[in-house]
Write a protein that holds these residues in place. Structure first.
Motif, mmCIF file in Angstrom:
data_model
loop_
_atom_site.group_PDB
_atom_site.id
_atom_site.type_symbol
_atom_site.label_atom_id
_atom_site.label_comp_id
_atom_site.label_asym_id
_atom_site.label_seq_id
_atom_site.Cartn_x
_atom_site.Cartn_y
_atom_site.Cartn_z
ATOM 1 N N ILE A 1 0.886 -1.158 0.000
ATOM 2 C CA ILE A 1 0.000 0.000 0.000
ATOM 3 C C ILE A 1 0.928 1.213 0.000
ATOM 4 N N PRO A 2 1.073 1.890 -1.161
ATOM 5 C CA PRO A 2 2.065 2.963 -1.291
ATOM 6 C C PRO A 2 2.002 3.992 -0.158
ATOM 7 N N ARG A 3 3.171 4.300 0.372
ATOM 8 C CA ARG A 3 3.394 5.280 1.430
ATOM 9 C C ARG A 3 2.685 4.946 2.742
ATOM 10 N N ARG A 4 2.147 3.732 2.855
ATOM 11 C CA ARG A 4 1.437 3.366 4.090
ATOM 12 C C ARG A 4 1.981 2.086 4.713
ATOM 13 N N GLY A 5 2.135 1.035 3.913
ATOM 14 C CA GLY A 5 2.604 -0.219 4.484
ATOM 15 C C GLY A 5 2.264 -1.414 3.623
ATOM 16 N N PHE A 6 1.950 -2.526 4.303
ATOM 17 C CA PHE A 6 1.685 -3.792 3.622
ATOM 18 C C PHE A 6 0.478 -4.456 4.261
ATOM 19 N N ARG A 7 -0.136 -5.368 3.499
ATOM 20 C CA ARG A 7 -1.203 -6.194 4.057
ATOM 21 C C ARG A 7 -1.274 -7.487 3.263
ATOM 22 N N ILE A 8 -1.878 -8.470 3.886
ATOM 23 C CA ILE A 8 -2.133 -9.723 3.191
ATOM 24 C C ILE A 8 -3.293 -9.459 2.222
ATOM 25 N N HIS A 9 -3.269 -10.085 1.076
ATOM 26 C CA HIS A 9 -4.303 -9.877 0.056
ATOM 27 C C HIS A 9 -5.693 -10.063 0.681
ATOM 28 N N VAL A 10 -6.628 -9.196 0.294
ATOM 29 C CA VAL A 10 -7.961 -9.212 0.905
ATOM 30 C C VAL A 10 -8.704 -10.524 0.679
ATOM 31 N N ASP A 11 -8.402 -11.249 -0.389
ATOM 32 C CA ASP A 11 -9.082 -12.521 -0.660
ATOM 33 C C ASP A 11 -8.401 -13.716 0.007
ATOM 34 N N ALA A 12 -7.252 -13.489 0.610
ATOM 35 C CA ALA A 12 -6.537 -14.595 1.255
ATOM 36 C C ALA A 12 -7.270 -15.016 2.528
ATOM 37 N N VAL A 13 -7.280 -16.313 2.773
ATOM 38 C CA VAL A 13 -7.875 -16.857 3.992
ATOM 39 C C VAL A 13 -6.734 -17.352 4.865
ATOM 40 N N VAL A 14 -6.632 -16.766 6.060
ATOM 41 C CA VAL A 14 -5.551 -17.130 6.974
ATOM 42 C C VAL A 14 -6.163 -17.670 8.257
ATOM 43 N N LYS A 15 -5.752 -18.874 8.616
ATOM 44 C CA LYS A 15 -6.178 -19.476 9.884
ATOM 45 C C LYS A 15 -4.962 -19.499 10.811
ATOM 46 N N LYS A 16 -5.147 -19.001 12.004
ATOM 47 C CA LYS A 16 -4.070 -18.947 12.990
ATOM 48 C C LYS A 16 -4.349 -20.012 14.047
ATOM 49 N N MET A 17 -3.340 -20.867 14.291
ATOM 50 C CA MET A 17 -3.520 -21.948 15.256
ATOM 51 C C MET A 17 -2.304 -22.050 16.163
ATOM 52 N N ASN A 18 -2.575 -22.412 17.402
ATOM 53 C CA ASN A 18 -1.484 -22.786 18.287
ATOM 54 C C ASN A 18 -1.105 -24.214 17.937
ATOM 55 N N VAL A 19 0.142 -24.567 18.109
ATOM 56 C CA VAL A 19 0.569 -25.937 17.807
ATOM 57 C C VAL A 19 -0.240 -26.913 18.646
ATOM 58 N N SER A 20 -0.640 -26.528 19.861
ATOM 59 C CA SER A 20 -1.406 -27.423 20.735
ATOM 60 C C SER A 20 -2.820 -27.678 20.208
ATOM 61 N N ASP A 21 -3.317 -26.815 19.274
ATOM 62 C CA ASP A 21 -4.649 -27.009 18.691
ATOM 63 C C ASP A 21 -4.658 -28.046 17.578
ATOM 64 N N ILE A 22 -3.473 -28.431 17.108
ATOM 65 C CA ILE A 22 -3.360 -29.373 16.000
ATOM 66 C C ILE A 22 -3.456 -30.782 16.559
ATOM 67 N N GLN A 23 -3.819 -31.724 15.700
ATOM 68 C CA GLN A 23 -3.897 -33.111 16.149
ATOM 69 C C GLN A 23 -2.593 -33.505 16.830
ATOM 70 N N PRO A 24 -2.658 -34.289 17.920
ATOM 71 C CA PRO A 24 -1.470 -34.593 18.713
ATOM 72 C C PRO A 24 -0.274 -35.122 17.926
ATOM 73 N N VAL A 25 -0.463 -36.037 16.968
ATOM 74 C CA VAL A 25 0.675 -36.601 16.234
ATOM 75 C C VAL A 25 1.375 -35.519 15.430
ATOM 76 N N VAL A 26 0.608 -34.689 14.725
ATOM 77 C CA VAL A 26 1.187 -33.634 13.906
ATOM 78 C C VAL A 26 1.868 -32.598 14.796
ATOM 79 N N ALA A 27 1.230 -32.222 15.907
ATOM 80 C CA ALA A 27 1.823 -31.247 16.826
ATOM 81 C C ALA A 27 3.144 -31.765 17.370
ATOM 82 N N ASP A 28 3.209 -33.071 17.664
ATOM 83 C CA ASP A 28 4.447 -33.654 18.174
ATOM 84 C C ASP A 28 5.545 -33.599 17.119
#
Length: 173
Positions: free
Chosen positions: A95-122
């Motif tokens: 965004i010129p002279r202002r900054g940056f952002r993730i594209h408005v159509d992007a879908v971002v899910k934020k998870m703690n590692v502990s929220d993931i299935q136990p095997v994958v988290a391990d």
């Protein structure tokens, strides 16, 4: 923290790593680039100012930097994303002279590692603790077999989870 971008790219913030879910292809980011990406993903849909990035990425660690350094790190992020998916470099908008952002159509899910299935988290947690030897060691035949079995097992788990995800997206009549 784990960020899932458009259900196809995992960003493992603690490991400074992007991973393409379908193939396991990974790209390592520098600390400043990973921190910039994490801040931008945290503010999904909002503009992250240059000043905020300078302050959180460099100044909090006692460093001053130039605008060129900031733009180089954003370029590193875009290059890594483009390696993952064809239009990946378009996920971060300037965004010129202002900054940056993730594209408005992007879908971002934020998870703690502990929220993931136990095997994958391990697996993700153990990856952080791996120490590589400084000199190459000789690997016995039995160790090579164990490594190959581990790679096959890890690959199979990834393919299984991908197929489960695909099944969840299909509608049955």
């Amino acid at each position: 923290m784990l960020y899932v971008i458009n259900d196809c790219i995992d960003f493992r913030a603690g490991q400074n790593q992007l991973v393409l879910k379908s193939s396991g292809v990974a790209a390592k980011l520098t600390y400043p680039a990973a921190k910039c990406l994490e801040i931008i993903l945290d503010q999904q849909g909002k503009i992250v100012s240059h000043a905020e990035l300078y302050q959180k990425v460099w100044e909090e660690r006692g460093a001053n930097t130039s605008p060129n350094t900031l733009y180089q790190n954003i370029s590193l992020i875009r290059r890594a994303l483009k390696e993952m998916v064809p239009d990946g470099d378009k996920l971060i908008n300037t965004i010129p002279r202002r900054g940056f952002r993730i594209h408005v159509d992007a879908v971002v899910k934020k998870m703690n590692v502990s929220d993931i299935q136990p095997v994958v988290a391990d697996i993700i947690t153990r990856e952080q603790n791996i120490q590589l030897p400084s000199t190459p060691a000789r690997i016995s035949g039995a160790d090579k077999l164990n490594v190959n079995i581990g790679v096959l097992l890890f690959s199979s788990i990834g393919k299984f989870m991908t197929s489960l995800s695909a099944l969840g997206q299909r509608s049955f009549r």
